[in-house]
Design an enzyme around this catalytic site. Structure first.
Site, PDB file in Angstrom:
ATOM      1  N   TYR A 161       0.142  62.419  26.264  1.00 19.76           N
ATOM      2  CA  TYR A 161       0.026  62.606  27.397  1.00 19.76           C
ATOM      3  C   TYR A 161       0.949  62.091  28.114  1.00 19.76           C
ATOM      4  CZ  TYR A 161      -4.753  64.799  25.908  1.00 19.76           C
ATOM      5  OH  TYR A 161      -5.021  65.770  25.310  1.00 19.76           O
TER       6      TYR A 161
ATOM      7  N   LYS B  30      -6.430  58.004  13.138  1.00 19.98           N
ATOM      8  CA  LYS B  30      -6.310  59.047  12.120  1.00 19.98           C
ATOM      9  C   LYS B  30      -4.729  58.275  11.038  1.00 19.98           C
ATOM     10  CE  LYS B  30      -6.650  62.830   9.659  1.00 19.98           C
ATOM     11  NZ  LYS B  30      -7.343  62.640   8.532  1.00 19.98           N
TER      12      LYS B  30
ATOM     13  N   ASP C  22     -11.615  62.988  12.227  1.00 20.67           N
ATOM     14  CA  ASP C  22     -12.319  64.258  11.655  1.00 20.67           C
ATOM     15  C   ASP C  22     -13.781  64.236  11.168  1.00 20.67           C
ATOM     16  OD1 ASP C  22     -10.829  62.920  10.001  1.00 20.67           O
ATOM     17  OD2 ASP C  22     -10.321  64.394   8.916  1.00 20.67           O
TER      18      ASP C  22
ATOM     19  N   ASP D 250      -9.992  62.952  24.002  1.00 16.50           N
ATOM     20  CA  ASP D 250      -9.621  64.194  24.787  1.00 16.50           C
ATOM     21  C   ASP D 250     -10.565  65.109  24.634  1.00 16.50           C
ATOM     22  OD1 ASP D 250      -9.283  66.265  26.986  1.00 16.50           O
ATOM     23  OD2 ASP D 250      -7.878  66.361  27.301  1.00 16.50           O
TER      24      ASP D 250
ATOM     25  N   ASP E 195     -15.427  65.734  25.303  1.00 14.84           N
ATOM     26  CA  ASP E 195     -16.056  67.590  25.329  1.00 14.84           C
ATOM     27  C   ASP E 195     -17.448  67.789  23.958  1.00 14.84           C
ATOM     28  OD1 ASP E 195     -14.395  67.532  26.804  1.00 14.84           O
ATOM     29  OD2 ASP E 195     -12.716  69.024  25.803  1.00 14.84           O
TER      30      ASP E 195
END
Length: 341
Positions: free
Chosen positions: A132, A179, A212, A236, A240
């Site tokens: 970002y 990851k 994952d 992020d 959520d």
């Protein structure tokens, strides 16, 4: 007296922030509000400026910020959101995105198994690096030969301090999510910083998951998590998911923090929700819980606990907006909480 900058923003932001401010007023904590109700999409569309330097200095000179929401479908450019929310995060170095997820009542959980419903975790998201930052670019934009590049930026300084913060607030365990099996260099940096922090905190358990696997565990048994720490984009998404399994995005609060400076920006996670703006059905719980995080960080711990208890009682009684199964409007849901303070 503590001066709190308030940016109601767009969509349902002004509706829910009004309830948060009324609730803080009821607590009589000696807070003074500096309301920047002109920092919104209307101003950006008219002037091309999202947050002017004068307003930024008003924010910088205050004790904390309470933000409603930023976002409007009339604005087609990302410059607006970046000019307000990301400018505040980056220029004030609010490197911690602190998102607690705690189930307010069993009936709100979408999970079928009773044993998986007692969600009570915190997602700690690195807030000033990652994907970002805006680093990258485009070659031959708009053509069939377009090349788009977004840089996932991680630094030792940024990674080390966010992992250390996660260990400092953990009750029992820190789960570091990356990851590294596919993203070699950034993942390797996160792995090294995590191992070093774990060695400095032998009293806290520590484990690692790929993102994952973490997402799967979040929707099968989220009760296994205490504190999750991860990068900007993974955090992020995972926060959520945590909000959804803990009762819905309308109840999700967050804080953007610089712990060393003691400064924070507090906002509900739900965004501006333009489809329900002006209908008086917006859920104020996320905004009021965010205000609770704010006063807790200011040292008003008893008032923050009382606020959380009042929200839980109102939700248990079904005195909520329709998204939580009630029939109250936005102000009515706020009043139901204030009546229990």
């Amino acid at each position: 007296m503590s001066v709190i900058t308030v940016i109601p923003g767009d969509g349902i932001g002004p509706e829910v922030i009004e309830q948060a401010m009324l609730t803080l007023d009821r607590l009589q904590l000696g807070l003074e509000f500096d309301v920047l109700d002109h920092v919104n999409a209307d101003t950006f569309l008219r002037t091309g400026v999202a947050l002017c330097d004068e307003d930024f200095e008003r924010v910088r000179s205050s004790r904390s910020v309470l933000l409603g929401a930023i976002g409007d479908p009339r604005v087609g450019s990302p410059a607006y959101g970046r000019g307000v929310l990301l400018r505040l995060r980056f220029e004030l170095d609010l490197y911690v995105n602190h998102r607690p997820a705690k189930l307010l009542h069993d009936r709100l959980s979408p999970l079928r198994a009773d044993s998986a419903r007692a969600v009570d975790c915190i997602v700690i998201r690195e807030n000033t690096e990652g994907l970002y930052t805006g680093a990258g670019g485009s070659v031959h934009p708009g053509s069939e030969h377009e090349i788009a590049l977004d840089v996932d930026l991680s630094t030792y300084h940024g990674t080390a301090r966010i992992v250390e913060y996660a260990f400092s607030i953990a009750r029992r365990e820190v789960c570091m999510v990356d990851k590294a099996n596919a993203v070699e260099f950034g993942g390797g940096l996160w792995q090294r910083c995590w191992r070093a922090a774990a060695a400095r905190h032998p009293d806290k358990a520590s484990r690692h998951l790929y993102v994952d696997a973490a997402a799967m565990q979040m929707v099968t048994d989220p009760t296994g998590f205490d504190v999750i720490v991860t990068n900007n984009s993974y955090g992020d998404i995972l926060s959520d998911i945590a909000s959804a399994v803990a009762g819905g995005i309308g109840t999700a609060a967050s804080a953007n923090l610089n712990p060393e400076r003691g400064f924070g920006l507090y906002e509900p996670v739900h965004g501006s929700a333009p489809d329900i703006a002006g209908k008086d059905i917006a859920n104020p719980v996320g905004a009021i819980l965010s205000a609770g995080l704010l006063i807790g960080d200011l040292g008003h711990h008893e008032a923050a606990a009382a606020l959380r208890a009042a929200i839980s009682q109102a939700v248990a009684a079904g005195e909520t907006t329709p998204d939580l199964g009630g029939s109250l409007d936005t102000r009515g849901a706020g009043e139901a909480i204030r009546a229990r303070l």
